[in-house]
Scaffold this active site. Structure first.
Site, mmCIF file in Angstrom:
data_model
loop_
_atom_site.group_PDB
_atom_site.id
_atom_site.type_symbol
_atom_site.label_atom_id
_atom_site.label_comp_id
_atom_site.label_asym_id
_atom_site.label_seq_id
_atom_site.Cartn_x
_atom_site.Cartn_y
_atom_site.Cartn_z
ATOM 1 N N ARG A 80 25.387 -48.731 86.482
ATOM 2 C CA ARG A 80 25.414 -49.865 85.555
ATOM 3 C C ARG A 80 24.430 -50.958 85.954
ATOM 4 O O ARG A 80 23.951 -51.720 85.117
ATOM 5 C CB ARG A 80 26.838 -50.438 85.532
ATOM 6 C CG ARG A 80 26.991 -51.711 84.739
ATOM 7 C CD ARG A 80 28.410 -51.833 84.257
ATOM 8 N NE ARG A 80 29.335 -52.214 85.313
ATOM 9 C CZ ARG A 80 29.603 -53.492 85.661
ATOM 10 N NH1 ARG A 80 28.970 -54.480 85.077
ATOM 11 N NH2 ARG A 80 30.497 -53.743 86.578
ATOM 12 N N TRP A 81 24.102 -51.046 87.259
ATOM 13 C CA TRP A 81 23.262 -52.142 87.742
ATOM 14 C C TRP A 81 21.776 -51.807 87.702
ATOM 15 O O TRP A 81 20.940 -52.678 87.985
ATOM 16 C CB TRP A 81 23.669 -52.518 89.172
ATOM 17 C CG TRP A 81 25.055 -53.055 89.191
ATOM 18 C CD1 TRP A 81 26.205 -52.352 89.458
ATOM 19 C CD2 TRP A 81 25.467 -54.383 88.873
ATOM 20 N NE1 TRP A 81 27.295 -53.169 89.337
ATOM 21 C CE2 TRP A 81 26.869 -54.425 88.983
ATOM 22 C CE3 TRP A 81 24.783 -55.541 88.506
ATOM 23 C CZ2 TRP A 81 27.601 -55.580 88.745
ATOM 24 C CZ3 TRP A 81 25.517 -56.695 88.273
ATOM 25 C CH2 TRP A 81 26.910 -56.696 88.393
ATOM 26 N N HIS A 84 14.667 -52.837 98.853
ATOM 27 C CA HIS A 84 13.880 -53.238 97.683
ATOM 28 C C HIS A 84 13.113 -54.499 98.041
ATOM 29 O O HIS A 84 13.689 -55.440 98.595
ATOM 30 C CB HIS A 84 14.797 -53.495 96.481
ATOM 31 C CG HIS A 84 14.052 -53.530 95.179
ATOM 32 N ND1 HIS A 84 13.230 -54.577 94.840
ATOM 33 C CD2 HIS A 84 13.988 -52.639 94.160
ATOM 34 C CE1 HIS A 84 12.695 -54.332 93.644
ATOM 35 N NE2 HIS A 84 13.142 -53.156 93.217
ATOM 36 N N GLU A 129 6.037 -48.985 87.272
ATOM 37 C CA GLU A 129 6.626 -49.610 88.471
ATOM 38 C C GLU A 129 5.855 -49.125 89.681
ATOM 39 O O GLU A 129 4.961 -48.278 89.570
ATOM 40 C CB GLU A 129 8.112 -49.245 88.589
ATOM 41 C CG GLU A 129 8.968 -49.921 87.524
ATOM 42 C CD GLU A 129 10.441 -49.575 87.618
ATOM 43 O OE1 GLU A 129 10.827 -48.810 88.520
ATOM 44 O OE2 GLU A 129 11.195 -50.064 86.776
ATOM 45 N N GLU A 183 22.727 -40.353 94.216
ATOM 46 C CA GLU A 183 22.292 -41.041 95.436
ATOM 47 C C GLU A 183 22.953 -40.503 96.700
ATOM 48 O O GLU A 183 22.346 -40.492 97.778
ATOM 49 C CB GLU A 183 22.568 -42.557 95.321
ATOM 50 C CG GLU A 183 22.067 -43.330 96.537
ATOM 51 C CD GLU A 183 22.118 -44.837 96.375
ATOM 52 O OE1 GLU A 183 22.370 -45.329 95.260
ATOM 53 O OE2 GLU A 183 21.877 -45.535 97.383
ATOM 54 N N LEU A 216 17.840 -42.483 88.752
ATOM 55 C CA LEU A 216 18.674 -42.072 87.616
ATOM 56 C C LEU A 216 18.239 -40.676 87.161
ATOM 57 O O LEU A 216 19.060 -39.840 86.792
ATOM 58 C CB LEU A 216 18.542 -43.070 86.457
ATOM 59 C CG LEU A 216 19.153 -44.466 86.686
ATOM 60 C CD1 LEU A 216 18.927 -45.355 85.460
ATOM 61 C CD2 LEU A 216 20.639 -44.401 87.002
ATOM 62 N N HIS A 225 18.716 -51.303 99.160
ATOM 63 C CA HIS A 225 18.745 -50.945 97.743
ATOM 64 C C HIS A 225 19.198 -49.513 97.493
ATOM 65 O O HIS A 225 19.971 -49.258 96.582
ATOM 66 C CB HIS A 225 17.343 -51.153 97.177
ATOM 67 C CG HIS A 225 17.199 -50.868 95.716
ATOM 68 N ND1 HIS A 225 17.940 -51.527 94.755
ATOM 69 C CD2 HIS A 225 16.400 -50.000 95.045
ATOM 70 C CE1 HIS A 225 17.594 -51.077 93.545
ATOM 71 N NE2 HIS A 225 16.682 -50.140 93.705
ATOM 72 N N ARG A 282 7.172 -48.705 97.199
ATOM 73 C CA ARG A 282 8.132 -49.734 97.595
ATOM 74 C C ARG A 282 8.140 -50.039 99.097
ATOM 75 O O ARG A 282 8.258 -51.189 99.508
ATOM 76 C CB ARG A 282 9.511 -49.221 97.164
ATOM 77 C CG ARG A 282 10.557 -50.222 97.118
ATOM 78 C CD ARG A 282 11.738 -49.648 96.388
ATOM 79 N NE ARG A 282 11.542 -49.658 94.950
ATOM 80 C CZ ARG A 282 12.418 -49.178 94.091
ATOM 81 N NH1 ARG A 282 13.534 -48.636 94.510
ATOM 82 N NH2 ARG A 282 12.183 -49.227 92.800
ATOM 83 N N ARG A 331 11.940 -43.200 98.219
ATOM 84 C CA ARG A 331 12.061 -42.822 96.805
ATOM 85 C C ARG A 331 11.073 -43.581 95.932
ATOM 86 O O ARG A 331 10.893 -44.791 96.070
ATOM 87 C CB ARG A 331 13.484 -43.123 96.316
ATOM 88 C CG ARG A 331 13.651 -42.899 94.832
ATOM 89 C CD ARG A 331 15.069 -43.127 94.413
ATOM 90 N NE ARG A 331 15.500 -44.481 94.582
ATOM 91 C CZ ARG A 331 15.300 -45.455 93.674
ATOM 92 N NH1 ARG A 331 14.641 -45.210 92.558
ATOM 93 N NH2 ARG A 331 15.755 -46.663 93.906
#
Ligand code: SIN
Length: 542
Positions: free
Chosen positions: A57-58, A248, A127, A381, A398, A357, A297, A392
Site C-alpha cells: 500500500r505504501w 532509500h 527512476e 520482498e 512490485l 527501504h 539507488r 534492487r
C-alpha cells in the site's frame, strides 16, 4: 550467533485445513491466493493486521516493465543486472523482465487502474538506474494503494478464499520427512478462530514482506517485523543475501529523534527533474555517475552519505522546485505529507537523508518460489529469487511480487505436495521481551546500517548475542514480533560480517572494494538445531 529455535506459545486450541496457506496480503500474497484458488485449490490467506496494512500500500513510484514499443525486455534486463552489481541470477531476471508485461496486463485485468497519457496510453516515467521511461504508476504517487485496492477487491470476488485477519504466524509445522505441513498462528479475534491455532496445509507460501522494523528509521510500515524470515530460519530454510539491505536515498528528514516509519520522497520526483543539492549548494551527483541524480539507488545513497559526512550535515536537500504547479497532481501523497510538515516543495527545498527501504535478500527460492524445504514457497520482498542481486533496481519490487506469485500459482495449480501429519515440534522455546526492540533497532542502525565495518558489526553482533530469551516472557504479539526482529537482525548482521567486500547496497568501510575473486557468490545462512547460525556459499545462478 544464536536465535530462538522456536517461539514460546500455547498449544493450538483450534484447527483449520486447506491445500494452500498464504501468509501475507501484499501484492505477492494476494496474487498467489487468487491464482491458487482459480486453479481449484482450497486457500486460506492469513494476515497479521487488516488485509491492506502491508508494505504494498505504501509503494509510491510504481511498477517497472518494458511496455513502451521502443523499449525492450533486453534493456530492462541490462538495467536490472547493472543495478544488482554482479549478484543477480540471470535466469530469474530473464523471467522477471519477459513475464512482467503480461503480468501487469493480468493485474489490469483484475481491476487495477494506472495513470494514462492524454491519448489513453499507460503513462511511463523514469527512476534511478533505468535508461528508459518504463515505470507505470497510479494516482500519481499512490501506485501501491491502487494495486492493493484492486487485489483486495479481486480476492473478495474469488469465492472461497478464507481470509483470517489479525493473525500472526508463529512457526511452521513439519512432518517426519522435514516437509512443511502448515503453520501455527495466533489470532486476535472474537469468534471461532481466536488465540493460538493451527492451519494444516501441504503448501505454505510466505509473502510477509520486509524487515523495516529491524532499523530505527524505515519507509516500511510497522508490520514489517521480519516475521517470514524468522519463521523460515527457525524451520531450517536457507536465507540468502541477508546482508543486502537497501537504504532509500531520499527519505524526508524530520530530525535526529525521528523513529519508525518515515515519509518516502519517491525517486520518481527525481525522474521528473528534481536534483540533489549539498549544504554548500552543489549539485553533487554530476561528478559521481553518468546518470547523475538518476544513478542506481546504492550509488545515490552512498554519495549522499559522503556529502553528509564531508559537511558534517544530518541531511542533504532535494530541489524539486522545477516541478512547480505539477506537484499537487503528479505527487499528491508526497505533496500533502510535505505540506503537513510545513514544506511547500513548489518554493522550498526538501531535507532528505537515506533510511532503510527494502531487503534484497530473503528466503532462498528457485524460479518457481520453492524454498529449501519441501512444500514451503516464498514470494515478494521476503524471498530471495536472486532477481535483485546486491541492489534492487527501482520499481522492480512490485513486479517481482507479481511475476513470481503468478509462477507459484501455476505450480500449485499443477500439483500439490503430499499431505502428511505434522510431528510435534521439539527444541528449546523462548521469547525476547518487547523492551529489546529499540535496542536491536539502535545497534543495527549504528553498526549494520548504510555504512558498516568489521568493528561496527562486531558491536551489533555482541549486542544481539547478549540478549536473553526466556520461556517465561509473557506471550504477546509484541514479544513474538520482537523475537522475529531479533532473528532477522541476526541473519543480516551475520551475513554482513562474513562479506568482507563492498558490493551494491553492502558498504564495508574496512573493505571498500568489490572482490569478485572471492565474493561473487551468495551467502546462505541457516539455523542449526541449537539455534546457532551457520552459512554456506552458493553460486549466483543457483
Ligand atoms: C520510490 O518510489 O522511490 C520507491 C520505488 C521503489 O522502491 O522501487
Amino acid at each position: 550467533m544464536k536465535i530462538v529455535p522456536r517461539l514460546s506459545a500455547a498449544q493450538p486450541g483450534w484447527f483449520a485445513e486447506a491445500d494452500v496457506v498464504v501468509i501475507g496480503s501484499g501484492i505477492a500474497g494476494l496474487t498467489t491466493a487468487i491464482r491458487a484458488r482459480n486453479a481449484g485449490r482450497r486457500v486460506i490467506l492469513v494476515t497479521k493486521d487488516v488485509v491492506d496494512a502491508g508494505s504494498t500500500r505504501w509503494a509510491q513510484g510504481g511498477i517497472a516493465a518494458a511496455l513502451d514499443p521502443s523499449d525492450s525486455a533486453e534493456e530492462h534486463f541490462d538495467d536490472t543486472i547493472a543495478a544488482g552489481a554482479g549478484l543477480c541470477n540471470e535466469q530469474a531476471v530473464r523471467a522477471l523482465v519477459t513475464e512482467g508485461p503480461v503480468a501487469i496486463h493480468g493485474l489490469i485485468g483484475l481491476g487495477a487502474q494506472f495513470d494514462t497519457t492524454a491519448s489513453g496510453e499507460l503513462a511511463l516515467t523514469r527512476e534511478g538506474g533505468h535508461h528508459r521511461d518504463r515505470i507505470i504508476h497510479a494516482g500519481g504517487d499512490a501506485t501501491g494503494a491502487e494495486v492493493s485496492r484492486a487485489l483486495v477487491a479481486a480476492v473478495e470476488k474469488v469465492r472461497d478464499v478464507e481470509l483470517i485477519e489479525h493473525a500472526l504466524a508463529l512457526d511452521l509445522l513439519l512432518d517426519a520427512t522435514g516437509a512443511v505441513q502448515g503453520i501455527t498462528l495466533h489470532v486476535m479475534g472474537e469468534g471461532r478462530r481466536d488465540g493460538v491455532g493451527a492451519v494444516l496445509a501441504p503448501a505454505v507460501v510466505i509473502a510477509t514482506g520486509g524487515i523495516g522494523q529491524v532499523f530505527s528509521q524505515s519507509t516500511n510500515p510497522r508490520v514489517a517485523t521480519g516475521d517470514g524470515i524468522a519463521l523460515a530460519l527457525r524451520a531450517g530454510a536457507l536465507i540468502a543475501d541477508s546482508e543486502f539491505v537497501q537504504f532509500h536515498p531520499t527519505v524526508l528528514y524530520t530530525g535526529p529523534e525521528a523513529k519508525g516509519q518515515q515519509q518516502l520522497v519517491s525517486e520518481a520526483v527525481r525522474g521528473e527533474g528534481a536534483r540533489l543539492v549539498d549544504a554548500s549548494g552543489n549539485h553533487f551527483m554530476e561528478q559521481v555517475h553518468p546518470l547523475a541524480d538518476l544513478a542506481p539507488r546504492d550509488v545515490v545513497a552512498k554519495a549522499i552519505m559522503r556529502r553528509m559526512r564531508a559537511e558534517r550535515a544530518r541531511h542533504v536537500w532535494l530541489d524539486g522546485r522545477g516541478i512547480g504547479d505539477r506537484w499537487p497532481s503528479r505527487f499528491p501523497t508526497i505533496f500533502d505529507a510535505l505540506m503537513a510538515e510545513g514544506i511547500d516543495p513548489r518554493d522550498a527545498m526538501i531535507p532528505v537523508a537515506p533510511a532503510q527501504h527494502f531487503h534484497s535478500g530473503g528466503i532462498h527460492t528457485d524460479l518457481d518460489g520453492r524454498t529449501s524445504i519441501e512444500g514451503l514457497f516464498a514470494c515478494g520482498e521476503v524471498a530471495c529469487s536472486g532477481v535483485h542481486g546486491a541492489n534492487r533496481l527501482a520499481s522492480n519490487s512490485l513486479l517481482e511480487g507479481l511475476v513470481f506469485a503468478e509462477r507459484i500459482g501455476r505450480v500449485l495449480g499443477r500439483t500439490l505436495p503430499q499431505r502428511r501429519e505434522p510431528v510435534s515440534p521439539n527444541g528449546t522455546v523462548g521469547l525476547l521481551s518487547e523492551t529489546a526492540r529499540s535496542v536491536i533497532q539502535s545497534t543495527m542502525t549504528e553498526g549494520a546500517g548504510v555504512l558498516r565495518s568489521g568493528d561496527s558489526l562486531s558491536i551489533s553482533t555482541s549486542v544481539l548475542e547478549s540478549m536473553t530469551f526466556t520461556p517465561a516472557t509473557e506471550q504477546s504479539a509484541a514479544a513474538w514480533e520482537t523475537t522475529n526482529i531479533h532473528a532477522a537482525a541476526s541473519a543480516i548482521a551475520y551475513g554482513a560480517a562474513i562479506r568482507t567486500e563492498t558490493r551494491g547496497s553492502h558498504w564495508r568501510e574496512d573493505f571498500p572494494n568489490t572482490d569478485d575473486a572471492n565474493w561473487r557468490v551468495r551467502i546462505a545462512v541457516r539455523m542449526n538445531a541449537d539455534g546457532s547460525l551457520s552459512h554456506e556459499t552458493i553460486g549466483v545462478d543457483a
